[in-house]
Design an enzyme around this catalytic site. Sequence first.
Site, PDB file in Angstrom:
ATOM      1  N   HIS A  24      59.552  55.360  54.440  1.00 43.55           N
ATOM      2  CA  HIS A  24      58.483  54.713  53.662  1.00 43.55           C
ATOM      3  C   HIS A  24      58.658  53.203  53.767  1.00 43.55           C
ATOM      4  O   HIS A  24      59.312  52.577  52.944  1.00 43.55           O
ATOM      5  CB  HIS A  24      58.554  55.194  52.203  1.00 43.55           C
ATOM      6  CG  HIS A  24      57.435  54.711  51.339  1.00 43.55           C
ATOM      7  ND1 HIS A  24      57.067  55.336  50.168  1.00 43.55           N
ATOM      8  CD2 HIS A  24      56.586  53.657  51.457  1.00 43.55           C
ATOM      9  CE1 HIS A  24      56.059  54.705  49.607  1.00 43.55           C
ATOM     10  NE2 HIS A  24      55.750  53.665  50.371  1.00 43.55           N
ATOM     11  N   GLU A 207      52.611  56.893  42.093  1.00 42.86           N
ATOM     12  CA  GLU A 207      53.317  55.601  42.044  1.00 42.86           C
ATOM     13  C   GLU A 207      52.948  54.980  40.694  1.00 42.86           C
ATOM     14  O   GLU A 207      53.790  54.856  39.807  1.00 42.86           O
ATOM     15  CB  GLU A 207      52.899  54.711  43.211  1.00 42.86           C
ATOM     16  CG  GLU A 207      53.557  53.324  43.201  1.00 42.86           C
ATOM     17  CD  GLU A 207      53.069  52.408  44.334  1.00 42.86           C
ATOM     18  OE1 GLU A 207      52.030  52.710  44.960  1.00 42.86           O
ATOM     19  OE2 GLU A 207      53.740  51.369  44.571  1.00 42.86           O
TER      20      GLU A 207
HETATM   21  N1  ADE Z   1      50.582  49.252  50.559  1.00 49.37           N
HETATM   22  C1  ADE Z   1      51.721  48.585  50.768  1.00 49.37           C
HETATM   23  N2  ADE Z   1      52.607  48.861  49.805  1.00 49.37           N
HETATM   24  C2  ADE Z   1      52.020  49.745  48.976  1.00 49.37           C
HETATM   25  C3  ADE Z   1      52.436  50.432  47.802  1.00 49.37           C
HETATM   26  N3  ADE Z   1      53.642  50.263  47.270  1.00 49.37           N
HETATM   27  N4  ADE Z   1      51.554  51.261  47.211  1.00 49.37           N
HETATM   28  C4  ADE Z   1      50.349  51.443  47.719  1.00 49.37           C
HETATM   29  N5  ADE Z   1      49.912  50.827  48.815  1.00 49.37           N
HETATM   30  C5  ADE Z   1      50.743  49.981  49.452  1.00 49.37           C
HETATM   31 ZN    ZN Z   2      54.253  52.364  49.933  1.00 49.50          ZN
END
Ligand code: ADE
Ligand code: ZN
Length: 346
Positions: A24, A207
Amino acid sequence: MKLPPIPAERLPGLLQAMPKAELHIHIEGSLEPEMIFALAQRNRVRLPYDSVQALRAAYAFTNLQSFLDIYYAGASVLIQEQDFYDMAWAYFKKAATDNVVHAELFFDPQTHTSRGVAMATVILGLSRACQDARTRLGISASLILCFLRHLSEDEAFATLEQALPLREHFIGVGLDSSEVGHPPEKFARVFQRCGALGLHRVAHAGEEGPPAYIQTALDLLGVERIDHGVQAVNDPVLMQRLAQQRIPLTVCPLSNVKLCVYPDLRSHSLKALLDAGIVATINSDDPAYFGGYMNQNFRETFAALELQASHAYTLARNSFEASFLDAGDKAGLIGRLDHFFEGAAA
Ligand code: ADE
Ligand code: ZN
């Protein structure tokens, strides 16, 4: 493997030296301020910041969106194929010093094609860096094309069509950008098409968004891994499902603190995820913006959560298991990891 006893004082050296995979990393998030300014000068792009220091000072994020606004501005300096190569090559050199032996890189083509950069410029520059990572650094590497979820599904379909002539250069698709208000179901049809094309599928979910987004990413997008997924801790039934089905989470601890998902690393849910038997991994997300690359994430997380050598083994093993390498390559890397840990105990 049954882990031999390893003295606690060996832990920092172990975290540094153990082989690991990064699953990631947004390659545009590895653009350091110095490189942003160098590329701006090379390509005569005007930046809304006077200096590297002024740009760095703007890295005080309050949530995901506050970061994304600056991240997309930073990516505006990428114009030529060589720029994409240089960005990825700089990442690979850092990854090599962290003993990353395999990396799956996200890239955001829409950020570039919307500025008139050709899809081939983006993909061929990144792909050439991946090849050089293999031959010059011994890092296997592949690319995952991410759709921007704040844009429409039609735009995602158009992006896929533009990328398909370059199909051999990427292994899968992902979904990133602003999560809340852009649920997975918005992209159900394009992900179905990607599945039919034999592409691997992943998505950012949980997230900032609710656990329900993790569920719909699995059920409606058919994803094989969840990026972040930390909000799963708020749904015990989902936790059980993730553990039972061995659905990996690519967790990014420093990112989660920088974007205020957690107030500090001590509050992070990584240990709870591991204790629940979930295939969690540690990753850097956007290392140039969030305070560190892979091993910085390992070091700080282990210190804050008081994790041990057994967690280090599990996390590294998970990273290989969760990768999109074929079974033989996975077994080879897990064997290398076992050998490393046997040596560390001696
Ligand atoms: N693009 C780059 N970093 C990201 C993240 N942490 N969450 C969503 N989109 C992203
Ligand atoms: Zn990400």
